[in-house]
Design a protein around this motif. Structure first.
Motif, PDB file in Angstrom:
ATOM      1  N   LEU A  26      28.521  42.248  46.477  1.00 44.50           N
ATOM      2  CA  LEU A  26      29.855  42.580  46.991  1.00 44.50           C
ATOM      3  C   LEU A  26      30.166  41.768  48.238  1.00 44.50           C
ATOM      4  O   LEU A  26      31.224  41.141  48.346  1.00 44.50           O
ATOM      5  CB  LEU A  26      29.955  44.078  47.306  1.00 44.50           C
ATOM      6  N   ARG A  27      29.241  41.767  49.191  1.00 48.04           N
ATOM      7  CA  ARG A  27      29.471  41.042  50.449  1.00 48.04           C
ATOM      8  C   ARG A  27      29.630  39.538  50.204  1.00 48.04           C
ATOM      9  O   ARG A  27      30.440  38.883  50.841  1.00 48.04           O
ATOM     10  CB  ARG A  27      28.357  41.332  51.440  1.00 48.04           C
ATOM     11  N   MET A  28      28.848  38.999  49.255  1.00 49.33           N
ATOM     12  CA  MET A  28      28.977  37.579  48.936  1.00 49.33           C
ATOM     13  C   MET A  28      30.339  37.290  48.305  1.00 49.33           C
ATOM     14  O   MET A  28      30.968  36.274  48.618  1.00 49.33           O
ATOM     15  CB  MET A  28      27.828  37.145  48.021  1.00 49.33           C
ATOM     16  N   ALA A  29      30.820  38.174  47.451  1.00 49.99           N
ATOM     17  CA  ALA A  29      32.135  38.002  46.828  1.00 49.99           C
ATOM     18  C   ALA A  29      33.239  38.055  47.884  1.00 49.99           C
ATOM     19  O   ALA A  29      34.175  37.255  47.859  1.00 49.99           O
ATOM     20  CB  ALA A  29      32.364  39.068  45.760  1.00 49.99           C
ATOM     21  N   ILE A  30      33.123  38.979  48.828  1.00 47.20           N
ATOM     22  CA  ILE A  30      34.127  39.089  49.893  1.00 47.20           C
ATOM     23  C   ILE A  30      34.125  37.825  50.751  1.00 47.20           C
ATOM     24  O   ILE A  30      35.187  37.264  51.036  1.00 47.20           O
ATOM     25  CB  ILE A  30      33.885  40.348  50.754  1.00 47.20           C
ATOM     26  N   ARG A  31      32.931  37.378  51.138  1.00 45.86           N
ATOM     27  CA  ARG A  31      32.824  36.183  52.000  1.00 45.86           C
ATOM     28  C   ARG A  31      33.367  34.932  51.326  1.00 45.86           C
ATOM     29  O   ARG A  31      33.886  34.040  51.986  1.00 45.86           O
ATOM     30  CB  ARG A  31      31.378  35.961  52.425  1.00 45.86           C
ATOM     31  N   SER A  32      33.243  34.858  50.003  1.00 49.31           N
ATOM     32  CA  SER A  32      33.706  33.664  49.291  1.00 49.31           C
ATOM     33  C   SER A  32      35.114  33.843  48.732  1.00 49.31           C
ATOM     34  O   SER A  32      35.572  33.021  47.942  1.00 49.31           O
ATOM     35  CB  SER A  32      32.730  33.300  48.171  1.00 49.31           C
ATOM     36  N   SER A  33      35.799  34.914  49.127  1.00 50.07           N
ATOM     37  CA  SER A  33      37.170  35.221  48.681  1.00 50.07           C
ATOM     38  C   SER A  33      37.281  35.343  47.166  1.00 50.07           C
ATOM     39  O   SER A  33      38.305  35.035  46.577  1.00 50.07           O
ATOM     40  CB  SER A  33      38.161  34.164  49.195  1.00 50.07           C
ATOM     41  N   ASP A  34      36.219  35.820  46.531  1.00 44.95           N
ATOM     42  CA  ASP A  34      36.217  36.068  45.094  1.00 44.95           C
ATOM     43  C   ASP A  34      36.728  37.493  44.874  1.00 44.95           C
ATOM     44  O   ASP A  34      35.956  38.431  44.681  1.00 44.95           O
ATOM     45  CB  ASP A  34      34.799  35.883  44.543  1.00 44.95           C
ATOM     46  N   ASP A  35      38.059  37.648  44.924  1.00 43.19           N
ATOM     47  CA  ASP A  35      38.675  38.972  44.858  1.00 43.19           C
ATOM     48  C   ASP A  35      38.347  39.714  43.570  1.00 43.19           C
ATOM     49  O   ASP A  35      38.120  40.925  43.584  1.00 43.19           O
ATOM     50  CB  ASP A  35      40.189  38.865  45.019  1.00 43.19           C
ATOM     51  N   LYS A  36      38.313  39.022  42.464  1.00 42.45           N
ATOM     52  CA  LYS A  36      38.052  39.672  41.172  1.00 42.45           C
ATOM     53  C   LYS A  36      36.667  40.326  41.174  1.00 42.45           C
ATOM     54  O   LYS A  36      36.531  41.506  40.838  1.00 42.45           O
ATOM     55  CB  LYS A  36      38.157  38.655  40.031  1.00 42.45           C
ATOM     56  N   THR A  37      35.658  39.583  41.581  1.00 36.22           N
ATOM     57  CA  THR A  37      34.299  40.127  41.628  1.00 36.22           C
ATOM     58  C   THR A  37      34.199  41.228  42.675  1.00 36.22           C
ATOM     59  O   THR A  37      33.575  42.270  42.438  1.00 36.22           O
ATOM     60  CB  THR A  37      33.272  39.015  41.921  1.00 36.22           C
ATOM     61  N   ALA A  38      34.810  41.031  43.845  1.00 35.27           N
ATOM     62  CA  ALA A  38      34.770  42.047  44.903  1.00 35.27           C
ATOM     63  C   ALA A  38      35.383  43.355  44.402  1.00 35.27           C
ATOM     64  O   ALA A  38      34.811  44.433  44.612  1.00 35.27           O
ATOM     65  CB  ALA A  38      35.500  41.554  46.147  1.00 35.27           C
ATOM     66  N   ARG A  39      36.516  43.272  43.730  1.00 30.25           N
ATOM     67  CA  ARG A  39      37.159  44.485  43.198  1.00 30.25           C
ATOM     68  C   ARG A  39      36.269  45.184  42.164  1.00 30.25           C
ATOM     69  O   ARG A  39      36.190  46.410  42.130  1.00 30.25           O
ATOM     70  CB  ARG A  39      38.521  44.164  42.607  1.00 30.25           C
ATOM     71  N   GLU A  40      35.610  44.403  41.309  1.00 31.72           N
ATOM     72  CA  GLU A  40      34.693  44.992  40.322  1.00 31.72           C
ATOM     73  C   GLU A  40      33.576  45.752  41.027  1.00 31.72           C
ATOM     74  O   GLU A  40      33.230  46.871  40.638  1.00 31.72           O
ATOM     75  CB  GLU A  40      34.086  43.899  39.436  1.00 31.72           C
ATOM     76  N   LYS A  41      33.012  45.150  42.058  1.00 27.30           N
ATOM     77  CA  LYS A  41      31.914  45.785  42.800  1.00 27.30           C
ATOM     78  C   LYS A  41      32.406  47.014  43.560  1.00 27.30           C
ATOM     79  O   LYS A  41      31.703  48.023  43.637  1.00 27.30           O
ATOM     80  CB  LYS A  41      31.260  44.795  43.780  1.00 27.30           C
ATOM     81  N   LEU A  42      33.617  46.951  44.118  1.00 27.46           N
ATOM     82  CA  LEU A  42      34.178  48.095  44.843  1.00 27.46           C
ATOM     83  C   LEU A  42      34.441  49.263  43.881  1.00 27.46           C
ATOM     84  O   LEU A  42      34.252  50.429  44.248  1.00 27.46           O
ATOM     85  CB  LEU A  42      35.457  47.694  45.577  1.00 27.46           C
ATOM     86  N   ARG A  43      34.875  48.950  42.667  1.00 19.30           N
ATOM     87  CA  ARG A  43      35.065  49.997  41.649  1.00 19.30           C
ATOM     88  C   ARG A  43      33.717  50.620  41.254  1.00 19.30           C
ATOM     89  O   ARG A  43      33.593  51.838  41.132  1.00 19.30           O
ATOM     90  CB  ARG A  43      35.747  49.420  40.408  1.00 19.30           C
ATOM     91  N   LEU A  44      32.721  49.771  41.057  1.00 20.69           N
ATOM     92  CA  LEU A  44      31.400  50.252  40.673  1.00 20.69           C
ATOM     93  C   LEU A  44      30.796  51.123  41.781  1.00 20.69           C
ATOM     94  O   LEU A  44      30.235  52.194  41.503  1.00 20.69           O
ATOM     95  CB  LEU A  44      30.481  49.069  40.350  1.00 20.69           C
ATOM     96  N   LEU A  45      30.932  50.701  43.016  1.00 21.22           N
ATOM     97  CA  LEU A  45      30.412  51.504  44.128  1.00 21.22           C
ATOM     98  C   LEU A  45      31.137  52.847  44.228  1.00 21.22           C
ATOM     99  O   LEU A  45      30.530  53.866  44.554  1.00 21.22           O
ATOM    100  CB  LEU A  45      30.498  50.726  45.446  1.00 21.22           C
ATOM    101  N   TYR A  46      32.432  52.875  43.950  1.00 20.24           N
ATOM    102  CA  TYR A  46      33.162  54.149  43.931  1.00 20.24           C
ATOM    103  C   TYR A  46      32.547  55.062  42.868  1.00 20.24           C
ATOM    104  O   TYR A  46      32.309  56.248  43.113  1.00 20.24           O
ATOM    105  CB  TYR A  46      34.651  53.922  43.641  1.00 20.24           C
ATOM    106  N   GLN A  47      32.297  54.495  41.672  1.00 19.94           N
ATOM    107  CA  GLN A  47      31.714  55.282  40.586  1.00 19.94           C
ATOM    108  C   GLN A  47      30.337  55.829  40.957  1.00 19.94           C
ATOM    109  O   GLN A  47      29.995  56.955  40.612  1.00 19.94           O
ATOM    110  CB  GLN A  47      31.609  54.430  39.308  1.00 19.94           C
ATOM    111  N   ILE A  48      29.565  55.040  41.680  1.00 19.11           N
ATOM    112  CA  ILE A  48      28.202  55.441  42.055  1.00 19.11           C
ATOM    113  C   ILE A  48      28.195  56.430  43.222  1.00 19.11           C
ATOM    114  O   ILE A  48      27.452  57.409  43.212  1.00 19.11           O
ATOM    115  CB  ILE A  48      27.364  54.197  42.427  1.00 19.11           C
ATOM    116  N   LEU A  49      29.046  56.194  44.217  1.00 21.97           N
ATOM    117  CA  LEU A  49      28.971  56.957  45.466  1.00 21.97           C
ATOM    118  C   LEU A  49      29.943  58.131  45.561  1.00 21.97           C
ATOM    119  O   LEU A  49      29.612  59.157  46.156  1.00 21.97           O
ATOM    120  CB  LEU A  49      29.202  56.016  46.656  1.00 21.97           C
ATOM    121  N   ILE A  50      31.144  57.980  45.023  1.00 17.38           N
ATOM    122  CA  ILE A  50      32.178  59.004  45.205  1.00 17.38           C
ATOM    123  C   ILE A  50      32.366  59.859  43.952  1.00 17.38           C
ATOM    124  O   ILE A  50      32.499  61.080  44.037  1.00 17.38           O
ATOM    125  CB  ILE A  50      33.520  58.358  45.622  1.00 17.38           C
TER     126      ILE A  50
END
Length: 176
Positions: A26-50
């Motif tokens: 996730l952090r690597m996607a954010i740093r490289s402005s890879d919005d698509k991958t970052a959003r996928e990881k943010l969705r997955l983390l929501y599913q895991i954590l929330i």
């Protein structure tokens, strides 16, 4: 997955676990402005954590704020930006506060009591800075609200220690 520790810039080191790997990607996607991958990881983390606590009755929108006490790799998760199944950020449902421990949170509550004073600073030359501060002041509606704009930084700095809440409206460039 990775076995061992990986340094992810700025001295951040994460363990090589499934969760650590997810946070790193996730952090690597954010740093490289890879919005698509970052959003996928943010969705997955929501599913895991929330999502698991939602299944037990937690509804973020029912609370003014949600206190998060991260541990391990969770210190590097942007909880505010976690994305639910409807595509909304967690911050759109509830204010999110990150604190280092429950005991620190409780001690701060005891020491500072109820919120009575707000001090905000913004740069009026930034497009939304003044509007942001105006909206915050209207939401918290305290007698002790003080807002300072560009040119009044010294005055803000002298008055801020008297406030229970301090907000500095700043500007930065970030990917979606």
């Amino acid at each position: 997955g990775l076995v061992g520790r990986l340094s992810v810039g700025a001295g951040i080191q994460l363990e090589g676990t499934r969760l650590g790997d997810l946070v790193i990607s996730l952090r690597m996607a954010i740093r490289s402005s890879d919005d698509k991958t970052a959003r996928e990881k943010l969705r997955l983390l929501y599913q895991i954590l929330i999502k698991p606590i939602e299944e037990h009755g937690f509804r973020p929108e029912d609370f003014d704020r949600t206190i998060v006490i991260p541990h391990g790799p969770l210190h590097y998760v942007p909880f505010h930006a976690l994305i639910d199944s409807q595509g909304k950020f967690l911050i759109q449902h509830t204010a999110v506060c990150l604190v280092p421990s429950a005991s620190i949170w409780l001690n701060m509550q005891k020491a500072h009591g109820p919120v009575e004073r707000f001090a905000g600073f913004g740069n009026s030359t930034l497009q939304y800075s003044e509007k942001e501060l105006t909206n915050i002041v209207s939401l918290i509606a305290l007698k002790g609200n003080e807002v300072y704009l560009k040119g009044a930084l010294d005055r803000f700095a002298s008055r801020a220690p008297l406030a229970n809440i301090i907000h500095v409206s700043t500007h930065g460039e970030m990917p979606d």
